[in-house]
Design a protein around this motif. Structure first.
Motif, PDB file in Angstrom:
ATOM      1  N   LEU A 123       0.862  -1.183   0.000  1.00 51.61           N
ATOM      2  CA  LEU A 123       0.000   0.000   0.000  1.00 51.61           C
ATOM      3  C   LEU A 123       0.897   1.231   0.000  1.00 51.61           C
ATOM      4  N   ALA A 124       0.620   2.210  -0.845  1.00 48.60           N
ATOM      5  CA  ALA A 124       1.459   3.394  -0.997  1.00 48.60           C
ATOM      6  C   ALA A 124       1.210   4.421   0.101  1.00 48.60           C
ATOM      7  N   SER A 125       1.279   3.957   1.346  1.00 49.71           N
ATOM      8  CA  SER A 125       1.120   4.814   2.514  1.00 49.71           C
ATOM      9  C   SER A 125       1.725   4.081   3.707  1.00 49.71           C
ATOM     10  N   PRO A 126       2.370   4.784   4.634  1.00 45.76           N
ATOM     11  CA  PRO A 126       2.927   4.100   5.795  1.00 45.76           C
ATOM     12  C   PRO A 126       1.874   3.757   6.850  1.00 45.76           C
ATOM     13  N   ILE A 127       0.675   4.301   6.676  1.00 45.14           N
ATOM     14  CA  ILE A 127      -0.438   4.042   7.590  1.00 45.14           C
ATOM     15  C   ILE A 127      -1.542   3.360   6.799  1.00 45.14           C
ATOM     16  N   PHE A 128      -1.980   2.205   7.276  1.00 47.25           N
ATOM     17  CA  PHE A 128      -3.046   1.493   6.592  1.00 47.25           C
ATOM     18  C   PHE A 128      -4.370   2.166   6.923  1.00 47.25           C
ATOM     19  N   GLU A 129      -5.041   2.663   5.896  1.00 46.99           N
ATOM     20  CA  GLU A 129      -6.391   3.210   6.032  1.00 46.99           C
ATOM     21  C   GLU A 129      -7.271   2.575   4.969  1.00 46.99           C
ATOM     22  N   ALA A 130      -8.443   2.133   5.376  1.00 48.55           N
ATOM     23  CA  ALA A 130      -9.421   1.580   4.445  1.00 48.55           C
ATOM     24  C   ALA A 130     -10.785   2.128   4.814  1.00 48.55           C
TER      25      ALA A 130
END
Length: 115
Positions: free
Chosen positions: A84-91
């Motif tokens: 995922l292109a973010s260091p924090i997983f957000e869905a």
């Protein structure tokens, strides 16, 4: 979770999932691009209304803000590798789950809804 803000990443989450038959990730979306790769097993994956069946060694590139999900359609455990292109997983999910965040740099310093 192998890589995220929690262990110093600035722009990536890299993680693996092992999923039993008939189970998967319900339809959701991220504000960034994601790549899902099947390591073992068989997965039905979808982006919006387009469904595909992927097997070991195949990947699906999911553009930012596109609704997607997957489920194990095989008889054995499904092993998925995700980037995922973010260091924090957000869905973001439809319905009561709403926004879900995981693996923050320091969760003690942040108040999050739905947690």
């Amino acid at each position: 979770m192998h890589v995220s803000a929690r262990n110093g990443a600035a722009q990536l989450c890299i993680f693996e999932q092992w999923v039993e038959p008939t189970v998967g990730a319900p339809t959701h979306w991220h504000s960034v691009e994601e790549v899902l790769t099947v390591i073992a097993g068989t997965a039905e994956m979808w982006i919006d209304d387009e469904h595909s069946v992927l097997t070991a060694g195949q990947s699906l590139i999911i553009p930012a803000h596109r609704k997607h999900g997957f489920r194990n359609v095989g008889n054995e455990s499904l092993h998925i590798h995700a980037v995922l292109a973010s260091p924090i997983f957000e869905a973001t999910f439809d319905g009561p789950a709403g926004l879900v965040r995981r693996w923050l740099a320091d969760v003690r310093k942040q108040r999050l809804p739905n947690q």
